[in-house]
Enzyme design. Structure first.
Site, PDB file in Angstrom:
ATOM      1  N   SER A 266      -4.156  -0.782  -9.598  1.00 14.58           N
ATOM      2  CA  SER A 266      -4.007   0.099  -8.485  1.00 14.58           C
ATOM      3  C   SER A 266      -4.375   1.479  -8.705  1.00 14.58           C
ATOM      4  O   SER A 266      -5.817   1.659  -9.168  1.00 14.58           O
ATOM      5  CB  SER A 266      -2.437   0.146  -8.092  1.00 14.58           C
ATOM      6  OG  SER A 266      -2.108   0.397  -6.863  1.00 14.58           O
ATOM      7  N   LYS A 270      -8.323   2.602 -10.378  1.00 13.19           N
ATOM      8  CA  LYS A 270      -9.448   3.431  -9.976  1.00 13.19           C
ATOM      9  C   LYS A 270      -9.629   4.253 -11.369  1.00 13.19           C
ATOM     10  O   LYS A 270     -10.730   4.404 -11.538  1.00 13.19           O
ATOM     11  CB  LYS A 270      -8.580   4.225  -8.837  1.00 13.19           C
ATOM     12  CG  LYS A 270      -8.200   3.813  -7.768  1.00 13.19           C
ATOM     13  CD  LYS A 270      -7.612   4.774  -6.612  1.00 13.19           C
ATOM     14  CE  LYS A 270      -6.318   4.326  -5.938  1.00 13.19           C
ATOM     15  NZ  LYS A 270      -6.563   3.217  -4.761  1.00 13.19           N
ATOM     16  N   TRP A 357      -4.045  -3.658   2.312  1.00 13.91           N
ATOM     17  CA  TRP A 357      -3.997  -2.046   1.993  1.00 13.91           C
ATOM     18  C   TRP A 357      -5.104  -1.700   0.878  1.00 13.91           C
ATOM     19  O   TRP A 357      -5.836  -0.584   1.271  1.00 13.91           O
ATOM     20  CB  TRP A 357      -2.574  -1.577   1.565  1.00 13.91           C
ATOM     21  CG  TRP A 357      -2.516   0.004   1.392  1.00 13.91           C
ATOM     22  CD1 TRP A 357      -2.408   0.521   0.196  1.00 13.91           C
ATOM     23  CD2 TRP A 357      -2.565   0.907   2.396  1.00 13.91           C
ATOM     24  NE1 TRP A 357      -2.268   1.918   0.098  1.00 13.91           N
ATOM     25  CE2 TRP A 357      -2.388   2.256   1.716  1.00 13.91           C
ATOM     26  CE3 TRP A 357      -2.924   0.896   3.734  1.00 13.91           C
ATOM     27  CZ2 TRP A 357      -2.198   3.448   2.330  1.00 13.91           C
ATOM     28  CZ3 TRP A 357      -2.588   2.141   4.318  1.00 13.91           C
ATOM     29  CH2 TRP A 357      -2.541   3.336   3.762  1.00 13.91           C
ATOM     30  N   HIS A 407       0.432  -7.118  -3.672  1.00  8.02           N
ATOM     31  CA  HIS A 407       0.131  -5.995  -4.648  1.00  8.02           C
ATOM     32  C   HIS A 407       0.906  -5.943  -5.999  1.00  8.02           C
ATOM     33  O   HIS A 407       2.074  -5.437  -5.709  1.00  8.02           O
ATOM     34  CB  HIS A 407       0.367  -4.717  -3.826  1.00  8.02           C
ATOM     35  CG  HIS A 407      -0.432  -3.664  -4.604  1.00  8.02           C
ATOM     36  ND1 HIS A 407      -1.994  -3.373  -4.571  1.00  8.02           N
ATOM     37  CD2 HIS A 407      -0.110  -2.308  -4.855  1.00  8.02           C
ATOM     38  CE1 HIS A 407      -2.095  -2.406  -5.202  1.00  8.02           C
ATOM     39  NE2 HIS A 407      -1.039  -1.479  -5.653  1.00  8.02           N
TER      40      HIS A 407
HETATM   41  C1  GCU Z   1      -0.494   3.798  -2.919  1.00  9.42           C
HETATM   42  C2  GCU Z   1      -1.968   4.338  -2.465  1.00  9.42           C
HETATM   43  C3  GCU Z   1      -3.066   3.246  -3.169  1.00  9.42           C
HETATM   44  C4  GCU Z   1      -2.578   3.258  -4.721  1.00  9.42           C
HETATM   45  C5  GCU Z   1      -1.208   2.686  -4.746  1.00  9.42           C
HETATM   46  C6  GCU Z   1      -0.778   2.588  -6.292  1.00  9.42           C
HETATM   47  O1  GCU Z   1      -0.423   2.491  -2.089  1.00  9.42           O
HETATM   48  O2  GCU Z   1      -2.172   4.303  -1.143  1.00  9.42           O
HETATM   49  O3  GCU Z   1      -4.375   3.694  -3.240  1.00  9.42           O
HETATM   50  O4  GCU Z   1      -3.775   2.017  -5.450  1.00  9.42           O
HETATM   51  O5  GCU Z   1      -0.316   3.473  -4.101  1.00  9.42           O
HETATM   52  O6  GCU Z   1      -1.361   2.939  -6.995  1.00  9.42           O
HETATM   53  O7  GCU Z   1       0.201   1.938  -6.408  1.00  9.42           O
END
Ligand code: GCU
Length: 427
Positions: A266, A270, A357, A407
């Site tokens: 997540s 990144k 998402w 997720h």
């Molecule tokens: C939120 C956010 C995402 C991210 C996620 C996480 O959902 O919008 O971009 O990847 O959190 O890190 O759990």
């Protein structure tokens, strides 16, 4: 409560809009994905084709890296002059005798203030030395990764008051609460070590977190040039500290620093992609459900959009990224080029089918579009044209799967990463 038919009919159009419209700032409708052309990683800024690996390594790779620095993540500082490592605990018989556990602190000064990143390392007890290793940040402190009572309880600020955290601090009740995401015993049984650290040691994850993080103390970039807060970002800060952990790993003779696989889920996916792109010591980079600002193509504006992420998480990216909210076509790059920056090193992109998402299809298309750069090195990327069926891993130097479910990080994901690492580390 009774609603009269007359009130109901007046509200009906409104209720219908609520039911059908996408919530503001994101789109779940494939038909609404805008038309776009992806920037070609193999065409230089001047418009010249890049047709050899030496052109890529000497010019084009740096051009793309600069674009990501300037437009998305911001800069990273250099290696601090005074970097120290302290071993804070050693256990030769951890996890019921299956592991060696080391806890070390990476210490450096920022503007006179001491900083410490605490790293938990498990090594397989009976494996040949030095061990290849997975490294990845955790969301809730090292103690959340396993119920092992010997893990130091994190003293850093915690984002959520759940999973045993109270008043934004960890308590003993948070031990092992993230263990389903960290199959430590399986990783060790496969002959790998695991190193993990809490990303909040570097900068607390909220819009004002920089005040307590290294961004307010560390003032020069890679070339010793002044570095203002808006020149970098939380993701750059977190990714930079991953490199500092590698500085330690290179000094540890129990670890094969040439075989380090970097994993992140997540927002930490990144972060891993940006770290893997910036620092070629990561031999493999793995993105788990990293989505917008990670593996997913920004131009698709599917699921979470650039506008939405810039609004909700302004601190993750640099100031310049804000100008691309709703204006993705103006980006000089797209996220497939972040994946391409790993070339020729193996990279793995994983999605989950219910994680819309994060735009699973956009993650696949991005992984696929990085392929030509691997092709330049004579290496095969995902090797397929269409997103593969659920739970069907594909790819050679660019691995990809879309798992069933949502997720998360699951044993299925780890199984694929272990297989991928075995293949590329020649095990
Ligand atoms: C939120 C956010 C995402 C991210 C996620 C996480 O959902 O919008 O971009 O990847 O959190 O890190 O759990």
């Amino acid at each position: 409560m009774k609603i009269s038919p007359c009130v109901f009919l007046t509200l009906l159009p409104c209720l219908m809009t609520l039911a059908t419209a996408d919530p503001e700032g994101f789109n779940y409708d494939e038909a609404k994905v805008p038309r776009f052309t992806l920037p070609d990683p193999l065409v230089s800024n001047e418009g010249a084709p890049v047709s050899s690996t030496s052109q890529w390594q000497r010019n084009r790779r740096g051009e793309i890296l600069r674009h990501f620095e300037e437009a998305v993540y911001g800069k990273r500082p250099g290696k601090p002059e005074a970097l120290e490592f302290a071993i804070t605990s050693l256990d030769e018989n951890a996890l019921g005798g299956k592991a060696r556990r080391k806890q070390i602190s990476v210490l450096f000064e920022g503007g006179g203030r001491p900083f410490a990143v605490h790293v938990l390392i498990y090594l397989p007890k009976d494996a040949s030395k030095p061990a290849p290793l997975f490294i990845g940040y955790n969301f809730n402190g090292n103690h959340s990764v396993n119920a092992d009572p010997g893990i130091h309880l994190s003293k850093s600020w915690m984002r959520k008051n759940e999973n045993g955290n109270q008043s934004h601090r960890a308590t003993d009740a948070s031990r092992g609460t993230a263990s389903s995401r960290w199959p430590v015993e399986t990783i060790l049984a496969r002959g790998y070590g695991l190193a993990t650290a809490y990303y909040g040691d570097i900068e607390p994850d909220h819009a004002n977190g920089w005040k307590d993080g290294i961004r307010s103390y560390y003032k020069t970039d890679d070339n010793g040039q002044p570095l203002a807060l808006e020149d970098w970002s939380a993701i750059s800060a977190w990714s930079w500290a991953l490199s500092r952990i590698v500085d330690y790993l290179e000094t540890d003779s129990d670890i094969d620093a040439k075989r380090i696989a970097l994993f992140g889920h997540s927002r930490l996916g990144k972060t891993s992609l940006w770290a893997g792109a910036s620092d070629e010591r990561f031999a493999i980079t793995i993105s788990n459900d990293s989505g917008c600002g990670g593996a997913a193509l920004s131009r698709r504006a599917f699921g979470e959009t650039v506008a939405r992420i810039n609004t909700n998480f302004p601190h993750w990216f640099n100031q310049s990224f804000k100008q691309y909210s709703g204006n993705e076509n103006a980006l000089p790059i797209d996220q497939h080029e972040l994946i391409a920056l790993m070339a020729p090193r193996p990279v793995y992109v994983a999605s989950a089918v219910d994680d819309e998402w994060a735009d699973p299809n956009g993650e696949f298309l991005s992984a696929k579009a990085a392929g030509p750069v691997y092709g330049l090195f004579g290496k095969r990327g995902v090797g397929v044209d269409q997103q593969p069926p659920i739970n069907t891993p594909v790819g050679d130097f660019i691995g990809y799967h879309v798992r069933s479910g949502g997720h998360n990080v699951t044993d299925y994901d780890w199984e694929q990463y272990l297989n991928f690492a075995d293949r590329h580390f020649g095990r």
